[in-house]
Write a protein that holds these residues in place. Sequence first.
Motif, mmCIF file in Angstrom:
data_model
loop_
_atom_site.group_PDB
_atom_site.id
_atom_site.type_symbol
_atom_site.label_atom_id
_atom_site.label_comp_id
_atom_site.label_asym_id
_atom_site.label_seq_id
_atom_site.Cartn_x
_atom_site.Cartn_y
_atom_site.Cartn_z
ATOM 1 N N ALA A 1 24.400 52.779 99.042
ATOM 2 C CA ALA A 1 23.963 52.295 97.735
ATOM 3 C C ALA A 1 25.153 51.616 97.076
ATOM 4 C CB ALA A 1 23.469 53.455 96.887
ATOM 5 N N GLU B 1 12.039 57.015 105.335
ATOM 6 C CA GLU B 1 11.500 57.615 104.101
ATOM 7 C C GLU B 1 12.138 58.970 103.832
ATOM 8 O OE1 GLU B 1 7.227 57.813 104.285
ATOM 9 O OE2 GLU B 1 7.047 55.646 104.577
ATOM 10 N N THR C 1 15.877 58.552 103.031
ATOM 11 C CA THR C 1 16.089 58.021 101.688
ATOM 12 C C THR C 1 15.873 59.106 100.642
ATOM 13 O OG1 THR C 1 15.482 55.793 102.374
ATOM 14 C CG2 THR C 1 15.329 56.287 100.017
ATOM 15 N N ALA C 2 14.830 59.905 100.793
ATOM 16 C CA ALA C 2 14.567 60.992 99.844
ATOM 17 C C ALA C 2 15.717 62.006 99.849
ATOM 18 C CB ALA C 2 13.242 61.673 100.175
ATOM 19 N N THR C 3 16.196 62.346 101.026
ATOM 20 C CA THR C 3 17.313 63.297 101.136
ATOM 21 C C THR C 3 18.577 62.710 100.523
ATOM 22 O OG1 THR C 3 16.353 64.260 103.130
ATOM 23 C CG2 THR C 3 18.700 64.627 102.772
ATOM 24 N N PHE C 4 18.837 61.433 100.800
ATOM 25 C CA PHE C 4 20.009 60.739 100.266
ATOM 26 C C PHE C 4 19.961 60.697 98.742
ATOM 27 C CE2 PHE C 4 21.871 56.448 99.213
ATOM 28 C CZ PHE C 4 23.188 56.744 99.530
ATOM 29 N N ARG C 5 18.813 60.324 98.191
ATOM 30 C CA ARG C 5 18.673 60.254 96.729
ATOM 31 C C ARG C 5 18.875 61.635 96.086
ATOM 32 N NH1 ARG C 5 19.672 55.359 94.943
ATOM 33 N NH2 ARG C 5 18.113 53.799 95.443
ATOM 34 N N ALA C 6 18.309 62.667 96.706
ATOM 35 C CA ALA C 6 18.461 64.020 96.170
ATOM 36 C C ALA C 6 19.925 64.462 96.232
ATOM 37 C CB ALA C 6 17.572 64.994 96.938
ATOM 38 N N ALA D 1 22.592 62.494 96.252
ATOM 39 C CA ALA D 1 23.342 61.715 95.266
ATOM 40 C C ALA D 1 23.150 62.286 93.858
ATOM 41 C CB ALA D 1 22.926 60.241 95.318
ATOM 42 N N ALA D 2 21.928 62.680 93.539
ATOM 43 C CA ALA D 2 21.656 63.283 92.229
ATOM 44 C C ALA D 2 22.404 64.602 92.084
ATOM 45 C CB ALA D 2 20.159 63.477 92.038
ATOM 46 N N GLU E 1 22.051 56.323 90.344
ATOM 47 C CA GLU E 1 21.073 55.854 91.329
ATOM 48 C C GLU E 1 21.232 54.349 91.535
ATOM 49 O OE1 GLU E 1 16.295 55.756 91.924
ATOM 50 O OE2 GLU E 1 17.147 57.616 91.135
ATOM 51 N N ILE F 1 19.816 50.813 96.943
ATOM 52 C CA ILE F 1 20.177 50.963 98.354
ATOM 53 C C ILE F 1 20.305 49.567 98.957
ATOM 54 C CG2 ILE F 1 19.385 51.764 100.617
ATOM 55 C CD1 ILE F 1 18.191 54.195 99.176
#
Length: 95
Positions: A9, A58, A61-66, A68-69, A75, A78
């Motif tokens: 990202a 998918e 990406t969900a794991t990566f976003r979580a 990062a948060a 955010e 990507i």
Amino acid sequence: MRWSVGLEAQGDRQVTHDEIVELADAVAPHGGIASGIGTDRYGAQIVVVAETREQALERGTATFRAAAATAGLPEFPIVRAEAVSEAEDDMAWET
């Protein structure tokens, strides 16, 4: 099937050492590593289980976003996402 998913990202500020350490801690349970200290990008390579490349991206990406948060990172959009299956990786080593 297991997939190695790489994501990056990119945003409008430099990412600190401490933020990447936090990201590394957040992706570690997923066989992950993190990168990006001192750049305007942060990234991770993680392992997911999925049937297809699209599903792997998918889930990755969900794991990566979580992660990062959890690390307190913004955010950012990507800019790179790729997935390599275990079978593809094995084939690359055979040639």
